[in-house]
Design a protein around this motif. Structure first.
Motif, PDB file in Angstrom:
ATOM      1  N   ALA A 177       0.865  -1.181   0.000  1.00 47.39           N
ATOM      2  CA  ALA A 177       0.000   0.000   0.000  1.00 47.39           C
ATOM      3  C   ALA A 177       0.901   1.229   0.000  1.00 47.39           C
ATOM      4  O   ALA A 177       2.022   1.188   0.517  1.00 47.39           O
ATOM      5  CB  ALA A 177      -0.906  -0.003   1.224  1.00 47.39           C
ATOM      6  N   THR A 178       0.445   2.311  -0.583  1.00 46.96           N
ATOM      7  CA  THR A 178       1.242   3.540  -0.591  1.00 46.96           C
ATOM      8  C   THR A 178       0.462   4.659   0.082  1.00 46.96           C
ATOM      9  O   THR A 178      -0.773   4.693   0.049  1.00 46.96           O
ATOM     10  CB  THR A 178       1.620   3.969  -2.020  1.00 46.96           C
ATOM     11  N   TYR A 179       1.220   5.568   0.689  1.00 51.74           N
ATOM     12  CA  TYR A 179       0.626   6.649   1.472  1.00 51.74           C
ATOM     13  C   TYR A 179       1.338   7.956   1.176  1.00 51.74           C
ATOM     14  O   TYR A 179       2.500   7.975   0.754  1.00 51.74           O
ATOM     15  CB  TYR A 179       0.742   6.339   2.965  1.00 51.74           C
ATOM     16  N   GLU A 180       0.635   9.057   1.459  1.00 51.29           N
ATOM     17  CA  GLU A 180       1.257  10.374   1.293  1.00 51.29           C
ATOM     18  C   GLU A 180       2.336  10.592   2.338  1.00 51.29           C
ATOM     19  O   GLU A 180       3.401  11.140   2.041  1.00 51.29           O
ATOM     20  CB  GLU A 180       0.203  11.470   1.387  1.00 51.29           C
ATOM     21  N   THR A 181       2.063  10.189   3.580  1.00 46.47           N
ATOM     22  CA  THR A 181       3.012  10.399   4.671  1.00 46.47           C
ATOM     23  C   THR A 181       2.966   9.202   5.623  1.00 46.47           C
ATOM     24  O   THR A 181       1.984   8.446   5.642  1.00 46.47           O
ATOM     25  CB  THR A 181       2.662  11.657   5.493  1.00 46.47           C
TER      26      THR A 181
END
Length: 271
Positions: A177-181
Motif C-alpha cells: 500500500a502507498t501513502y502520502e506520509t
C-alpha cells in the motif's frame, strides 16, 4: 509443561479492535478473504460445518454461509472433531501460543477435515520497523517493543507439522500500500485495529521527537514518486486432519527420478 510467554495484552488488543474502522480499515481482511475464497474453490469439496477463528466476526462472516464464528481467545470454543473446515483468520500474530492455537484447530476437525489460516508474515511493515528502530535508538538510546512478532513463512509452515497436520502447505502473498506520509500509515494501522498491543510495550506516549524522526527517516529511505510504500505480507497455511486414506509422502530414498534430471529436462524442453 512450561507456559508460553505472554506476548499480547488482551485488554489492549480488544480495545484497539473496538476502535477499528470496519468501513475503511479492513482492506487487508478483504484481500485475505478473496485469497481464501479462491483457494477453497480449488478444493473439490463442500463444507457443511465450517468454523472461523477471528477477532473481526463482522468481516469474516461473509466468507461462507452458516459458518460458526469463534473468538481468538487462548482457549478456543471449538468442540473436538466437530468441523470439516476451520479457518484461522488474521489473528495468529497476536497469539501467545500459536502452536497451541493450531493444535486446538486440528482437534476440532473431523478426520480429513481441512484447516486454513491467514496472518501477517515477517516482511509486514518492514519499512516502518526500520525507520522507527533507527529513530528510537538515535533519540532515546534504546528500543521498546512496538510491532507484534511475525514469523517467516518457512518457520510458521513447520508449525503445521508440529501441530500434527497432514499434507501441510505454506505460502505467502506480498501486498504494497502507498501513502502520502507515514502519519497516514499510522492512522490506517489504528483503523485496522493493529495498534501496539504488546504486553511489554511502553505504557506512556511515544516521545514526539521519536515520531518526527521516524517519519523523516521513512521518507528519506523509502519515498518514491511522492508516496511511501508499506509492505504487508500475508502468509497462508493449509493442512488436513489425518485420515488413513490420505496420500502419504514417499519414503526417503524411494524415488526413481533424480531432481537434476527433471530440471535438465525442463530447461531443454524434453518430455
Amino acid at each position: 509443561m512450561q507456559k508460553p510467554p505472554k506476548i499480547t495484552d488482551r485488554k489492549a488488543l480488544l480495545r484497539n479492535r473496538e476502535r477499528a474502522d470496519l468501513n475503511s480499515g479492513m482492506f487487508l481482511h478483504h484481500a485475505a478473504i478473496e485469497e481464501i475464497t479462491d483457494r477453497l474453490k480449488l478444493i473439490n469439496r463442500n463444507f457443511s460445518n465450517p468454523a472461523i477463528v477471528t477477532g473481526f466476526p463482522e468481516i469474516w462472516k461473509t466468507l461462507l454461509p452458516n459458518v460458526r464464528l469463534i473468538e481468538d481467545k487462548e482457549i478456543l470454543a471449538l468442540e473436538e472433531q466437530s468441523f470439516d473446515l476451520v479457518v484461522h483468520a488474521m489473528a495468529l500474530h497476536w497469539a501467545n501460543d500459536p502452536v497451541g492455537q493450531l493444535i486446538q484447530c486440528k482437534r476440532a476437525l473431523k478426520p480429513d477435515g481441512l484447516f486454513m489460516a491467514v496472518g501477517f508474515g515477517g516482511s509486514t511493515l518492514k519499512e516502518l520497523r526500520s525507520a522507527i528502530t533507527i529513530a528510537e535508538a538515535e533519540v532515546t538510546g534504546g528500543l521498546s517493543p512496538r510491532i507484534a512478532p511475525m514469523a517467516e513463512v518457512r518457520d510458521i509452515g513447520s508449525l503445521l507439522q508440529r501441530a500434527g497436520f497432514a499434507l501441510p502447505v505454506a505460502d505467502s502473498v506480498s501486498l504494497t500500500a502507498t501513502y502520502e506520509t507515514p502519519w497516514n500509515l499510522m492512522r490506517d494501522l489504528r483503523n485496522m485495529g493493529e495498534a501496539n498491543a504488546l504486553e511489554a510495550r511502553l505504557r506512556k506516549m511515544t516521545l514526539r521527537n521519536v515520531l518526527i524522526r521516524s517519519s523523516e527517516l521513512y521518507v528519506e529511505q523509502f519515498m518514491h514518486l511522492d508516496r511511501i510504500p508499506a509492505t504487508f505480507e500475508l502468509i497462508f497455511l493449509l493442512g488436513w486432519a489425518p485420515h488413513p486414506e490420505q496420500p502419504r509422502p514417499l519414503r526417503r530414498g524411494s524415488a526413481n527420478t533424480r531432481l537434476a534430471d527433471v530440471l535438465n529436462n525442463s530447461k531443454t524442453g524434453q518430455q
